[in-house]
Design a protein around this motif. Sequence first.
Motif, mmCIF file in Angstrom:
data_model
loop_
_atom_site.group_PDB
_atom_site.id
_atom_site.type_symbol
_atom_site.label_atom_id
_atom_site.label_comp_id
_atom_site.label_asym_id
_atom_site.label_seq_id
_atom_site.Cartn_x
_atom_site.Cartn_y
_atom_site.Cartn_z
ATOM 1 N N GLY A 1 21.934 22.091 -9.503
ATOM 2 C CA GLY A 1 21.450 21.913 -8.143
ATOM 3 C C GLY A 1 22.499 22.095 -7.063
ATOM 4 N N ILE A 2 23.748 21.719 -7.336
ATOM 5 C CA ILE A 2 24.779 21.842 -6.297
ATOM 6 C C ILE A 2 25.044 23.310 -5.983
ATOM 7 C CG2 ILE A 2 27.163 21.327 -5.674
ATOM 8 C CD1 ILE A 2 26.985 18.779 -7.278
ATOM 9 N N ALA A 3 25.035 24.163 -6.995
ATOM 10 C CA ALA A 3 25.215 25.598 -6.750
ATOM 11 C C ALA A 3 24.093 26.129 -5.863
ATOM 12 C CB ALA A 3 25.257 26.358 -8.071
ATOM 13 N N THR A 4 22.850 25.741 -6.162
ATOM 14 C CA THR A 4 21.717 26.152 -5.331
ATOM 15 C C THR A 4 21.908 25.681 -3.897
ATOM 16 O OG1 THR A 4 20.198 26.087 -7.212
ATOM 17 C CG2 THR A 4 19.217 25.954 -5.016
ATOM 18 N N TYR A 5 22.298 24.432 -3.748
ATOM 19 C CA TYR A 5 22.518 23.815 -2.435
ATOM 20 C C TYR A 5 23.546 24.610 -1.628
ATOM 21 C CZ TYR A 5 23.655 19.888 0.772
ATOM 22 O OH TYR A 5 23.868 19.085 1.864
ATOM 23 N N LEU A 6 24.687 24.904 -2.249
ATOM 24 C CA LEU A 6 25.765 25.605 -1.543
ATOM 25 C C LEU A 6 25.415 27.062 -1.268
ATOM 26 C CD1 LEU A 6 28.789 24.098 -3.492
ATOM 27 C CD2 LEU A 6 28.145 23.614 -1.125
ATOM 28 N N ASN B 1 17.462 17.195 0.758
ATOM 29 C CA ASN B 1 17.625 18.553 0.238
ATOM 30 C C ASN B 1 16.398 19.401 0.544
ATOM 31 O OD1 ASN B 1 20.117 18.030 -0.794
ATOM 32 N ND2 ASN B 1 19.541 18.154 -2.938
ATOM 33 N N THR B 2 16.596 20.671 0.520
ATOM 34 C CA THR B 2 15.480 21.613 0.610
ATOM 35 C C THR B 2 15.928 22.947 0.025
ATOM 36 O OG1 THR B 2 13.783 22.539 2.073
ATOM 37 C CG2 THR B 2 16.027 22.469 2.933
ATOM 38 N N MET C 1 16.063 25.100 5.006
ATOM 39 C CA MET C 1 17.510 25.002 4.925
ATOM 40 C C MET C 1 18.161 25.074 6.309
ATOM 41 S SD MET C 1 20.148 24.460 3.087
ATOM 42 C CE MET C 1 19.427 24.483 1.458
ATOM 43 N N ARG C 2 17.540 25.767 7.230
ATOM 44 C CA ARG C 2 18.083 25.785 8.595
ATOM 45 C C ARG C 2 18.006 24.388 9.208
ATOM 46 N NH1 ARG C 2 19.872 29.137 12.161
ATOM 47 N NH2 ARG C 2 19.504 30.906 10.760
#
Length: 361
Positions: A13-18, A172-173, A346-347
């Motif tokens: 999930g962190i990779a997706t987030y970044l 998160n989104t 995400m914006r």
Amino acid sequence: MRVLHICESVTGGIATYLNELIPHQISIYGIENVKLIVASEQLEELTVPLSIIDTFEQLNRRSVPAQWKMARTYLKGVNEFQPSVVHLHSTFAGFWFRLPLLFTQKKPYKIVYCSHGWAFDMQKPIWVKRLFAFIEKSLLGCTDNVVCISEHDKRSAVSFGIAKEKLKVVRNTVELAEDEILPISLDNDFINYLYVGRFDKQKGFDVLAEAVRLSNNSKFRVYCIGGAVVSNTDTAECFKDPRLIALGWKQKKEVLQYMKGCDGLIVPSRWEGFGLVALEALVCGCPVFHSGAGGLPEILPNSEFSTQLSAPLMSSLLELFEHTTKSSLVSLKQRLNQEFNLTYTMRDLTMLLDGIYKGLN
């Protein structure tokens, strides 16, 4: 504004987030004002420009020298980049970066920390949870703000004595799935379920594998994207069952293709700060069946599109495998594609973080 993101492990999930946050931040601050430090072996999981990435060589949680060397890379990155904000991601990065700051003078930059799911929220003995909470509270003195990824995340922090005034909820989104990403082609003679994540106890993979083994139904498949990260459990044996199919880690586009092509996503987590993969599935028109752990009920209110499986989870998974029909899931996917609307993007997340960063100055 100069933002330095510091990570330990980004797998999942962190990779997706970044990957989704950083392009927005680059558009606001400029590419020269955003930097990321990650493990060199995880570079392939990131889609952000390589020019903004610095790496440390070895990711090893069992080696204190390796972790200390990682921390030295963090400090070197700060000295070279001269950020106005250091944004820490996950428990280990948060610990190793902030620990030396307990013994130094006031820093010239602000620190924002996000655990992406508290260690004390895991299913551990209470003394272990209290130890984790003690460490987190000890490091609050050199932390300007703590980002919680869900209201559940914030409630959990408050319950263990984390100072409420430092907690900011920024849910998160995900980005909307692009229309040109086509579903993966799978055998329609089977019900095709999907699992995405680490093959670890935290994620409930062992419960899923055992439910598959115990099921008498041969007309379903569970495609598993991911791999073991935290645990040392050998999962090779469970994949001898032809109904459980290991795909390894996949790039984001392939994950979305499987989400679009499968009939349902299974999220059997024991602990989940948010559950980003579940939201990704809904965006792709893939119904979700989840355990209700942590922040999952918050982002996935029980509905025909996101079903919280009742306890005990093993029995509910067996019920799902034995009695769900292909036609009902196909109909569900069609309605989900027509009706689901992502209203928090995400914006929006980026602007909320920007407000936190600016509020620190």
